[in-house]
Design a protein around this motif. Structure first.
Motif, PDB file in Angstrom:
ATOM      1  N   MET A   1      27.340  26.880  76.877  1.00 44.27           N
ATOM      2  CA  MET A   1      28.568  27.335  77.580  1.00 44.27           C
ATOM      3  C   MET A   1      29.428  28.040  76.485  1.00 44.27           C
ATOM      4  N   THR A   2      29.778  28.958  76.811  1.00 44.09           N
ATOM      5  CA  THR A   2      30.926  29.847  75.857  1.00 44.09           C
ATOM      6  C   THR A   2      32.232  29.113  76.197  1.00 44.09           C
ATOM      7  N   ASP A   3      33.030  29.096  75.111  1.00 42.88           N
ATOM      8  CA  ASP A   3      34.492  28.569  75.300  1.00 42.88           C
ATOM      9  C   ASP A   3      35.492  29.816  75.031  1.00 42.88           C
ATOM     10  N   THR A   4      35.015  31.062  75.152  1.00 43.32           N
ATOM     11  CA  THR A   4      35.900  32.239  75.045  1.00 43.32           C
ATOM     12  C   THR A   4      35.712  33.048  76.350  1.00 43.32           C
ATOM     13  N   LEU A   5      36.877  33.673  76.874  1.00 43.09           N
ATOM     14  CA  LEU A   5      37.154  34.350  77.852  1.00 43.09           C
ATOM     15  C   LEU A   5      37.698  35.424  77.497  1.00 43.09           C
ATOM     16  N   ARG A   6      37.560  36.738  77.861  1.00 43.95           N
ATOM     17  CA  ARG A   6      38.435  37.916  77.700  1.00 43.95           C
ATOM     18  C   ARG A   6      38.703  38.600  78.895  1.00 43.95           C
ATOM     19  N   ILE A   7      40.168  38.469  79.404  1.00 40.65           N
ATOM     20  CA  ILE A   7      40.422  39.097  80.791  1.00 40.65           C
ATOM     21  C   ILE A   7      41.114  39.999  80.531  1.00 40.65           C
ATOM     22  N   ALA A   8      41.036  41.406  81.216  1.00 40.26           N
ATOM     23  CA  ALA A   8      41.725  42.467  81.149  1.00 40.26           C
ATOM     24  C   ALA A   8      42.638  42.566  82.413  1.00 40.26           C
ATOM     25  N   ALA A 229      53.067  34.366  75.798  1.00 41.25           N
ATOM     26  CA  ALA A 229      51.820  34.979  75.060  1.00 41.25           C
ATOM     27  C   ALA A 229      51.516  36.383  75.214  1.00 41.25           C
ATOM     28  N   VAL A 230      51.856  36.810  76.450  1.00 36.79           N
ATOM     29  CA  VAL A 230      51.610  38.468  76.603  1.00 36.79           C
ATOM     30  C   VAL A 230      52.695  38.979  77.423  1.00 36.79           C
ATOM     31  N   GLN A 231      53.370  39.807  77.221  1.00 38.28           N
ATOM     32  CA  GLN A 231      54.440  40.642  78.123  1.00 38.28           C
ATOM     33  C   GLN A 231      53.850  42.089  78.165  1.00 38.28           C
ATOM     34  N   MET A 232      53.724  42.757  79.371  1.00 39.50           N
ATOM     35  CA  MET A 232      52.981  43.918  79.597  1.00 39.50           C
ATOM     36  C   MET A 232      54.029  44.651  79.720  1.00 39.50           C
ATOM     37  N   PRO A 233      54.046  46.095  79.584  1.00 34.56           N
ATOM     38  CA  PRO A 233      55.100  47.029  79.784  1.00 34.56           C
ATOM     39  C   PRO A 233      55.674  47.006  81.422  1.00 34.56           C
ATOM     40  N   PHE A 234      57.126  47.387  81.400  1.00 35.35           N
ATOM     41  CA  PHE A 234      57.727  47.629  82.447  1.00 35.35           C
ATOM     42  C   PHE A 234      57.750  49.028  83.032  1.00 35.35           C
ATOM     43  N   PHE A 235      57.555  48.926  84.499  1.00 34.87           N
ATOM     44  CA  PHE A 235      57.438  50.267  84.796  1.00 34.87           C
ATOM     45  C   PHE A 235      56.453  51.477  84.556  1.00 34.87           C
ATOM     46  N   LEU A 241      44.085  43.763  77.238  1.00 31.04           N
ATOM     47  CA  LEU A 241      43.018  42.550  77.264  1.00 31.04           C
ATOM     48  C   LEU A 241      43.793  41.372  76.679  1.00 31.04           C
ATOM     49  N   THR A 242      43.509  40.092  77.357  1.00 26.84           N
ATOM     50  CA  THR A 242      43.819  38.986  76.906  1.00 26.84           C
ATOM     51  C   THR A 242      42.797  38.154  76.450  1.00 26.84           C
ATOM     52  N   ALA A 243      42.908  37.324  75.372  1.00 27.65           N
ATOM     53  CA  ALA A 243      41.664  36.641  74.754  1.00 27.65           C
ATOM     54  C   ALA A 243      42.132  35.057  75.149  1.00 27.65           C
ATOM     55  N   TRP A 244      40.997  34.299  75.601  1.00 29.37           N
ATOM     56  CA  TRP A 244      41.382  33.054  75.952  1.00 29.37           C
ATOM     57  C   TRP A 244      40.295  32.168  75.309  1.00 29.37           C
ATOM     58  N   THR A 245      40.692  30.969  74.793  1.00 27.64           N
ATOM     59  CA  THR A 245      39.895  29.866  74.338  1.00 27.64           C
ATOM     60  C   THR A 245      40.104  28.424  75.104  1.00 27.64           C
ATOM     61  N   CYS A 253      45.633  31.108  75.598  1.00 28.77           N
ATOM     62  CA  CYS A 253      45.731  32.584  75.538  1.00 28.77           C
ATOM     63  C   CYS A 253      46.102  32.548  74.060  1.00 28.77           C
ATOM     64  N   THR A 254      45.346  33.777  73.508  1.00 28.99           N
ATOM     65  CA  THR A 254      46.054  34.075  72.183  1.00 28.99           C
ATOM     66  C   THR A 254      47.269  34.916  72.252  1.00 28.99           C
ATOM     67  N   PRO A 255      48.245  34.591  71.486  1.00 30.23           N
ATOM     68  CA  PRO A 255      49.538  35.447  71.560  1.00 30.23           C
ATOM     69  C   PRO A 255      49.466  36.974  71.064  1.00 30.23           C
ATOM     70  N   GLN A 256      50.156  37.848  71.598  1.00 35.79           N
ATOM     71  CA  GLN A 256      50.468  39.361  70.980  1.00 35.79           C
ATOM     72  C   GLN A 256      51.359  39.930  71.157  1.00 35.79           C
ATOM     73  N   PRO A 257      52.051  40.718  70.466  1.00 33.78           N
ATOM     74  CA  PRO A 257      53.248  41.317  70.207  1.00 33.78           C
ATOM     75  C   PRO A 257      53.864  41.730  71.761  1.00 33.78           C
ATOM     76  N   PRO A 258      54.847  41.320  72.250  1.00 35.18           N
ATOM     77  CA  PRO A 258      55.387  41.595  73.602  1.00 35.18           C
ATOM     78  C   PRO A 258      56.022  42.920  73.779  1.00 35.18           C
ATOM     79  N   ALA A 259      55.746  43.632  75.077  1.00 34.67           N
ATOM     80  CA  ALA A 259      56.322  45.158  75.340  1.00 34.67           C
ATOM     81  C   ALA A 259      57.849  44.622  75.354  1.00 34.67           C
ATOM     82  N   LYS A 260      58.762  45.331  75.045  1.00 33.19           N
ATOM     83  CA  LYS A 260      60.195  45.197  75.039  1.00 33.19           C
ATOM     84  C   LYS A 260      60.990  45.277  76.500  1.00 33.19           C
ATOM     85  N   GLU A 261      61.512  44.366  76.876  1.00 29.35           N
ATOM     86  CA  GLU A 261      61.981  44.477  78.300  1.00 29.35           C
ATOM     87  C   GLU A 261      63.455  45.429  78.330  1.00 29.35           C
ATOM     88  N   PRO A 262      63.459  46.076  79.134  1.00 32.42           N
ATOM     89  CA  PRO A 262      64.644  46.986  79.283  1.00 32.42           C
ATOM     90  C   PRO A 262      65.791  46.251  79.626  1.00 32.42           C
TER      91      PRO A 262
END
Length: 554
Positions: A1-8, A229-235, A241-245, A253-262
């Protein structure tokens, strides 16, 4: 059984009832997810049918078309690529549900019905859907996902049931409209779910305008430690892609740089632009027409229109009367020049004279009053509607929430039009937005990068210019005071006595409350417009037109 999952996570712009277009958008998102290496692509609530469907779901042919689209998408997943989670209607015997479908290996592997049905504000899902049972986790390629549908996420019961049933994460697909301050409330709510369950929380939302509501996207992921961990763009549309272990019995979820909130004003302005752009686009209007008076409301409306559609698709008309000041002519021309739009001039004095002549025998012996003022506004409305009919452009009204609250608008005059971009924007916020836009250029805006109106438009006293030396404050309290009172009466539903106890003059509050009540019949006939507050006029706030209660508040 894999322990990683990639969710878009696919926050995409959907169109209620346009099933083929939604199908194409979902397929594009899945293709992008496959390119990114996703195992699963998640789309927002009711993505196949377009949210909000309202009474469309009462049509068996619409429901059947949505079911066929889900089956088509399921068949797509036989290609060995990523699985899909989509939303749409589900007929289960005599019941009709707002549902989520897990598609993988060429088939529908799981269906889940929405458990908590919203029945407040702009939502009345209990009219058209049946609630499903509290859901258990869904299985996807060896993982147990706690799948929820929007409102299920706003209450603790569903999340706790999923956690107790062995879910390794919480995954919520949403149709959550923008409101001023709502992004922070969503994060706060996600923190609660994480604390209650110990599970990471995914919020996958749609983006785009649908009639009066605007979906701002802003999908995000909170990890079990409550970190963002993830902040996607506004508007904006986005596939991320989010990476999970798997760590023990939970997914992280593996953290990634967030989109800036207006900031607040930027969010409101972008909401107005997106709402107007999608209303025009989805209803297939060639462009926008509006009256440009030289005042602040029409200047801001024109700026939003140009940022939404570009200057070539916006046309303005200046309609001076004998009461129009030279500064208004100059300011309207300057606005049009700064925005790069066509501005025609059609004087209304001949129309005023014609009405005076026609009505003179009936008005004989009576003094001029607001009747003649309203004739001016209705003459302008007639001219604008004629141009809209002749050229096909949608007429944009320019009134704001302060005016609509107290009836400071003319039925079949300045209220004429197909859409009202400032309908839910108080006058004080109009001033703030004008200053903000003159100093900022929103992302993806199609208008100019510099100022869009002269400073004088913002600084001069507002006036309808329907008689000599008229200002709005001749008829209304100062806007700072008026808007504060309206916020209490409308948004907070506070009583006159409560408002007076907090420091407002009771006579002024009572006067505003009575104007608010008397104007209900006008608001029922107003065009739709962008919602930015929690209590927009229309479905958010429903008062009877025939209402004797106000007379008891003395």
């Amino acid at each position: 059984m894999t322990d990683t999952l990639r969710i878009a996570l696919a926050q995409i712009n959907l169109h209620a009832g346009q099933i083929e277009a939604n199908l194409a958008a979902i397929r594009r998102a899945r293709a992008e997810g496959a390119r990114l290496g996703a195992d699963l692509v998640v789309t927002p609530e009711f993505s196949v049918g377009g949210y909000q469907p309202e009474d469309l779901v009462r049509r068996p042919d619409y429901v059947a078309a949505c079911e066929a689209a889900v089956a088509t998408l399921a068949a797509d997943t036989a290609d060995g690529g990523p699985g899909l989670i989509v939303g749409g209607p589900w007929r289960d015997g005599p019941h009709l549900h707002n549902a989520a479908f897990v598609l993988d290996g060429g088939r529908i592997t799981t269906r889940r019905a929405k458990h908590e049905l919203p029945n407040y504000g702009v939502f009345d899902e209990k009219r058209v859907f049946d609630a499903g049972p509290a859901p258990g986790p869904v299985s996807f390629r060896g993982f147990r996902l706690g799948l929820m549908i929007c409102e299920d996420w706003w209450y603790p019961d569903v999340a706790e049931t999923l956690a107790e049933s062995g879910a390794e994460m919480l995954l919520s697909i949403n149709g959550s409209p923008f409101e001023d301050g709502k992004p922070a409330r969503r994060i706060d709510l996600a923190v609660r779910r994480v604390v209650e369950t110990g599970l990471a929380c995914v919020f996958c939302a749609m983006v785009g305008g649908q009639d009066e509501v605007v979906f701002d996207g802003a999908s995000f992921v909170l990890n079990p430690d409550r970190s963002l961990a993830v902040q996607m763009p506004f508007f904006e549309e986005s596939v991320t892609l989010t990476a999970w272990t798997r760590q023990g019995e939970i997914l992280v979820c593996t953290p990634q740089p967030p989109a800036k909130e207006p900031d607040r004003l930027a969010s409101i302005y972008r909401c107005l632009v997106l709402g107007l752009a999608d209303y025009v686009r989805k209803n297939r209007f060639p462009g926008i027409l509006l009256g440009l008076s030289g005042g602040i409301d029409s200047a801001l409306s024109a700026a939003v229109a140009v940022d939404a559609l570009g200057p070539a698709r916006v046309r303005a008309v200046m309609m001076p009367s004998p009461y129009t000041g030279q500064h208004s002519l100059e300011d309207a021309a300057a606005c049009a020049h700064l925005l790069g739009i066509r501005c025609d001039t059609v004087p209304i004095a001949p129309a005023m004279g014609a009405f005076d002549q026609v009505l003179a025998p009936l008005f004989q012996g009576r003094q001029s009053d607001t009747t003649e003022e309203n004739i001016q506004a209705r003459s302008r409305g007639l001219i604008l509607m004629a141009l809209s009919n002749k050229f096909g452009d949608m007429l944009l009204t320019t009134g704001n929430k302060s005016e609509m609250s107290v009836g400071y608008a003319t039925l079949y005059g300045d209220m004429c039009g197909g859409y009202s971009v400032l309908k839910d924007v108080y006058k004080t916020t109009v001033f703030d937005l004008c200053r903000w836009r003159n100093a900022n250029h929103p992302p993806h805006a199609l208008g100019p990068t510099g100022p869009v109106m002269p400073d004088r438009v913002i600084s001069k006293p507002p006036s309808a210019e329907l008689k000599h030396d008229q200002t709005d404050q001749d008829s209304l309290p100062p806007y700072a005071e008026l808007d504060a009172i309206l916020a209490g009466l409308v948004e907070a539903e506070r009583s006159v006595d409560d408002m007076a106890a907090s420091g407002f003059d009771r006579a002024t509050v009572l006067r505003v409350w009575r104007m608010l009540d008397r104007a209900e019949y006008k608001r029922r006939q107003a065009p739709p417009g962008v919602k930015i507050t929690a209590r927009a006029f229309g479905r958010d706030r429903r008062y009877p037109i025939t209402n004797g209660y106000t007379e008891l508040v003395a």
